[in-house]
Design a protein around this motif. Structure first.
Motif, PDB file in Angstrom:
ATOM      1  N   VAL A   1      59.928  19.833  42.082  1.00  0.00           N
ATOM      2  CA  VAL A   1      59.731  21.257  42.741  1.00  0.00           C
ATOM      3  C   VAL A   1      58.883  22.168  41.657  1.00  0.00           C
ATOM      4  CG1 VAL A   1      61.089  23.246  43.563  1.00  0.00           C
ATOM      5  CG2 VAL A   1      62.141  20.958  43.720  1.00  0.00           C
ATOM      6  N   PRO A   2      57.707  22.251  41.993  1.00  0.00           N
ATOM      7  CA  PRO A   2      57.032  23.100  41.042  1.00  0.00           C
ATOM      8  C   PRO A   2      57.059  24.235  41.487  1.00  0.00           C
ATOM      9  CG  PRO A   2      55.683  22.025  42.725  1.00  0.00           C
ATOM     10  CD  PRO A   2      56.804  21.644  43.054  1.00  0.00           C
ATOM     11  N   ASP A   3      56.812  25.438  40.652  1.00  0.00           N
ATOM     12  CA  ASP A   3      56.379  26.775  40.831  1.00  0.00           C
ATOM     13  C   ASP A   3      55.042  26.713  41.669  1.00  0.00           C
ATOM     14  OD1 ASP A   3      58.661  27.816  39.804  1.00  0.00           O
ATOM     15  OD2 ASP A   3      57.812  28.116  37.844  1.00  0.00           O
ATOM     16  N   ALA A   4      54.846  27.786  42.541  1.00  0.00           N
ATOM     17  CA  ALA A   4      53.603  27.746  43.176  1.00  0.00           C
ATOM     18  C   ALA A   4      53.051  28.954  42.584  1.00  0.00           C
ATOM     19  CB  ALA A   4      54.018  28.014  44.892  1.00  0.00           C
ATOM     20  N   PHE A   5      51.818  29.143  43.036  1.00  0.00           N
ATOM     21  CA  PHE A   5      50.624  30.276  42.744  1.00  0.00           C
ATOM     22  C   PHE A   5      51.198  31.383  43.544  1.00  0.00           C
ATOM     23  CE2 PHE A   5      46.988  32.651  43.767  1.00  0.00           C
ATOM     24  CZ  PHE A   5      46.586  32.945  42.553  1.00  0.00           C
ATOM     25  N   PRO A   6      51.346  32.535  43.151  1.00  0.00           N
ATOM     26  CA  PRO A   6      51.818  32.964  41.802  1.00  0.00           C
ATOM     27  C   PRO A   6      53.148  33.615  41.673  1.00  0.00           C
ATOM     28  CG  PRO A   6      50.779  34.984  43.241  1.00  0.00           C
ATOM     29  CD  PRO A   6      51.063  33.715  43.988  1.00  0.00           C
ATOM     30  N   PHE A   7      54.180  32.431  41.512  1.00  0.00           N
ATOM     31  CA  PHE A   7      55.374  32.503  41.517  1.00  0.00           C
ATOM     32  C   PHE A   7      55.871  32.060  40.206  1.00  0.00           C
ATOM     33  CE2 PHE A   7      54.589  32.476  45.944  1.00  0.00           C
ATOM     34  CZ  PHE A   7      55.593  33.319  46.861  1.00  0.00           C
ATOM     35  N   ALA A   8      57.238  32.859  39.772  1.00  0.00           N
ATOM     36  CA  ALA A   8      57.812  32.344  38.398  1.00  0.00           C
ATOM     37  C   ALA A   8      57.041  32.121  37.104  1.00  0.00           C
ATOM     38  CB  ALA A   8      58.683  31.151  38.927  1.00  0.00           C
ATOM     39  N   SER A   9      56.911  30.944  36.912  1.00  0.00           N
ATOM     40  CA  SER A   9      56.003  30.716  35.612  1.00  0.00           C
ATOM     41  C   SER A   9      54.446  30.891  35.808  1.00  0.00           C
ATOM     42  CB  SER A   9      56.151  29.249  35.184  1.00  0.00           C
ATOM     43  OG  SER A   9      55.667  28.343  36.213  1.00  0.00           O
ATOM     44  N   ARG A  10      54.086  30.891  37.216  1.00  0.00           N
ATOM     45  CA  ARG A  10      52.878  31.190  37.737  1.00  0.00           C
ATOM     46  C   ARG A  10      52.526  32.484  38.024  1.00  0.00           C
ATOM     47  NH1 ARG A  10      48.691  28.645  36.049  1.00  0.00           N
ATOM     48  NH2 ARG A  10      47.789  28.530  38.030  1.00  0.00           N
ATOM     49  N   ARG A  11      53.358  33.418  37.987  1.00  0.00           N
ATOM     50  CA  ARG A  11      53.409  34.854  38.452  1.00  0.00           C
ATOM     51  C   ARG A  11      52.418  35.736  37.762  1.00  0.00           C
ATOM     52  NH1 ARG A  11      58.176  35.114  35.313  1.00  0.00           N
ATOM     53  NH2 ARG A  11      58.158  36.879  33.790  1.00  0.00           N
ATOM     54  N   VAL A  12      51.897  36.896  38.240  1.00  0.00           N
ATOM     55  CA  VAL A  12      51.156  37.842  37.660  1.00  0.00           C
ATOM     56  C   VAL A  12      51.949  38.603  36.635  1.00  0.00           C
ATOM     57  CG1 VAL A  12      49.376  39.622  37.532  1.00  0.00           C
ATOM     58  CG2 VAL A  12      49.222  37.955  39.527  1.00  0.00           C
ATOM     59  N   LEU A  13      51.383  38.588  35.347  1.00  0.00           N
ATOM     60  CA  LEU A  13      52.262  39.385  34.215  1.00  0.00           C
ATOM     61  C   LEU A  13      51.643  40.801  34.238  1.00  0.00           C
ATOM     62  CD1 LEU A  13      53.065  37.005  31.217  1.00  0.00           C
ATOM     63  CD2 LEU A  13      54.409  37.653  33.055  1.00  0.00           C
ATOM     64  N   LEU A  14      52.466  41.814  34.169  1.00  0.00           N
ATOM     65  CA  LEU A  14      52.015  42.998  34.133  1.00  0.00           C
ATOM     66  C   LEU A  14      51.141  43.595  33.170  1.00  0.00           C
ATOM     67  CD1 LEU A  14      55.269  44.421  35.365  1.00  0.00           C
ATOM     68  CD2 LEU A  14      53.412  44.846  36.488  1.00  0.00           C
ATOM     69  N   GLU A  15      51.290  42.802  31.900  1.00  0.00           N
ATOM     70  CA  GLU A  15      50.648  43.167  30.768  1.00  0.00           C
ATOM     71  C   GLU A  15      49.345  42.782  30.945  1.00  0.00           C
ATOM     72  OE1 GLU A  15      51.577  39.136  27.985  1.00  0.00           O
ATOM     73  OE2 GLU A  15      52.763  40.879  27.900  1.00  0.00           O
ATOM     74  N   ASN A  16      48.968  41.872  31.969  1.00  0.00           N
ATOM     75  CA  ASN A  16      47.469  41.041  32.184  1.00  0.00           C
ATOM     76  C   ASN A  16      46.877  42.137  33.147  1.00  0.00           C
ATOM     77  OD1 ASN A  16      49.025  38.063  31.568  1.00  0.00           O
ATOM     78  ND2 ASN A  16      47.814  39.232  30.162  1.00  0.00           N
ATOM     79  N   VAL A  17      47.186  43.220  33.909  1.00  0.00           N
ATOM     80  CA  VAL A  17      46.532  43.791  34.580  1.00  0.00           C
ATOM     81  C   VAL A  17      46.354  45.323  33.977  1.00  0.00           C
ATOM     82  CG1 VAL A  17      47.509  42.640  36.721  1.00  0.00           C
ATOM     83  CG2 VAL A  17      48.437  44.619  35.880  1.00  0.00           C
ATOM     84  N   PRO A  18      45.339  46.035  34.732  1.00  0.00           N
ATOM     85  CA  PRO A  18      45.147  47.327  34.095  1.00  0.00           C
ATOM     86  C   PRO A  18      46.228  48.365  34.167  1.00  0.00           C
ATOM     87  CG  PRO A  18      43.101  46.535  35.490  1.00  0.00           C
ATOM     88  CD  PRO A  18      44.289  45.543  35.715  1.00  0.00           C
TER      89      PRO A  18
END
Length: 441
Positions: A215-232
């Motif tokens: 059971v892998p994490d899908a894009f962009p969920f959990a470990s693959r989620r978008v971190l807020l620190e990486n968006v403007p």
């Protein structure tokens, strides 16, 4: 429970709603149903139950007003160009090759390198299972985290299953939605499993029957989620990544991530790919990892999941020959349904530009007939789809399999109740895996 279900549907549909206004949902849930209150249906097709319709499904209306009938006419009339139901497609192998190539072209699958090296982060036993916590690094983003489960003290290679978690309007969580690795669970995951899986972690349940389940994490969920620190900063809505496990912070993040879907979709389209193409690319790497294991029989591989997991099941089953059996739960309809009535209940993750004129949605699942044995499980009161179009999808897939002389390899069942993968449905799914991956008849 119904408040949780309504919150789920409001945020992300299937694979994820999140695009609808509250007024429509007030209509949609005027008469909510509880999955716990509904009796289970026997395996096989059943008669339709009652359905609460939104205004967009009333006679003479559509989601896009007077333009609906015109938009639907663009894919109606003749059968889609690469539909196996067309008379000119007589040779099955020729059709599979041509339709598969066109589908792959439309997905615009990005190249993401070779099979990544896998790190075993932890290994332990729980609830009769041997569990491995894994990770691997793709060429972009943070490492993918995954959970692998198999029976404790299992001997010899076992059939393998790629387990796809749902969307659920909850991008903070992924692999934890359908697994259980200790008695100490996050309370939001305890509620999630109770609401949509009858309280069961279905990946654990099928692993106990003699499977290696990844059971892998899908894009962009959990470990693959978008971190807020990486968006403007102006796109963060004042949020940050601190105290991520706090329920209030998780809910705030999920609201933000739901609103961010249209940004992600437009960026992916601008990059020359599609969200389903990215899903497939990453899921295929997980499949590579599963099949390469010494404890897995690579000739007996299946996949399955609910909702967004059902959608990923359709794409994976239609594209990869290694999948010989699949179970799509709570994600089967027609493109017409999305044109006229239900696009607002679905995530941007669903759409493959230009494909509807070439293959109807259920025909994707039929691309590997007769080597694939698919089971489709539907809920009669599922507000993400129109019941008549779910039944039409069943007819389409049945026709594809019948024309290929493989009618016994396809089954579709309808159950009473709303969007879910409850215990009776799980039982039918697990028996289906046993039949085609273990030869149990």
């Amino acid at each position: 429970m119904e408040n949780n279900r309504r919150d789920f549907l409001k945020k992300a549909g299937l694979a994820g709603l999140g695009l609808a206004g509250g007024g429509v949902f007030n209509e949609l849930f005027a008469n909510p149903h509880s999955s716990q209150a509904m009796p289970s249906a026997p395996a096989g097709r059943s008669s339709a139950g009652s359905m609460t319709f939104s205004a967009s499904e009333e006679a003479g209306t559509s989601l896009i007003g007077a333009y609906g009938s015109w938009a639907a006419s663009l894919i109606e009339g003749e059968l889609p160009e690469f539909s196996y139901r067309r008379a000119e497609w007589e040779d099955l192998s020729s059709w599979r090759r041509a339709a598969g190539e066109r589908f792959e072209e439309r997905l615009a699958i990005p190249g993401i390198g070779d099979t990544p090296e896998v790190t075993v982060r932890d290994r332990y036993s729980y609830d009769g299972l041997e569990i491995e916590e894994l990770s691997w690094q793709l060429p972009y983003g943070r490492p993918t985290r995954a959970i692998l489960l198999k029976p404790r003290d299992a001997k010899g290679p076992l059939p393998g299953i790629l387990g796809f978690h749902d969307h659920g309007g909850n991008k903070y969580f992924g692999r934890r939605k359908i697994t259980r690795t200790s008695d100490d669970r996050h309370p939001m995951m305890e509620t999630h499993q109770q609401d949509y899986y009858d309280g069961f972690a279905w990946a654990n349940e099928i692993a106990r029957r003699g499977y290696v389940v990844l059971v892998p994490d899908a894009f962009p969920f959990a470990s693959r989620r978008v971190l807020l620190e990486n968006v403007p900063e102006h796109l963060r809505d004042g949020l940050d990544d601190r105290n991520p496990e706090e329920p209030d912070n998780i809910r705030a993040y999920n609201d933000w991530a739901g609103d961010h879907e249209h940004v992600m979709a437009k960026s992916l389209f601008s990059a020359g790919t599609t969200w389903p193409g990215v899903f497939f690319a990453e899921d295929q790497k997980a499949l590579d990892i599963l099949c390469a294991r010494g404890d897995v029989d690579e000739d007996r591989i299946g996949c399955g999941g609910l909702s967004g997991g059902g959608m990923r099941t359709v794409f994976m089953s239609g594209m990869d020959e290694r999948i010989s059996c699949s179970v799509c739960v709570g994600f089967m309809t027609t493109w017409k349904d999305l044109i006229l009535a239900k696009s607002y209940t679905h995530t941007w993750m669903t759409y493959v530009p230009l494909l509807p004129g070439e293959l109807d949605f259920p025909e994707i699942l039929g691309l590997k007939v007769p080597s694939l044995s698919p089971l489709v499980l539907n809920n009669e009161e599922d507000p993400l789809f129109t019941l008549s179009e779910m039944k039409k999808a069943d007819t389409i897939l049945g026709d594809v399999y019948s024309k290929a002389g493989a009618g016994d390899r396809y089954r579709c069942s309808f159950y009473p109740g709303p969007h879910k993968f409850d215990r009776p449905m799980q039982q039918e799914a697990f028996d289906w895996f046993d039949r085609w991956l273990k030869g149990k008849g």
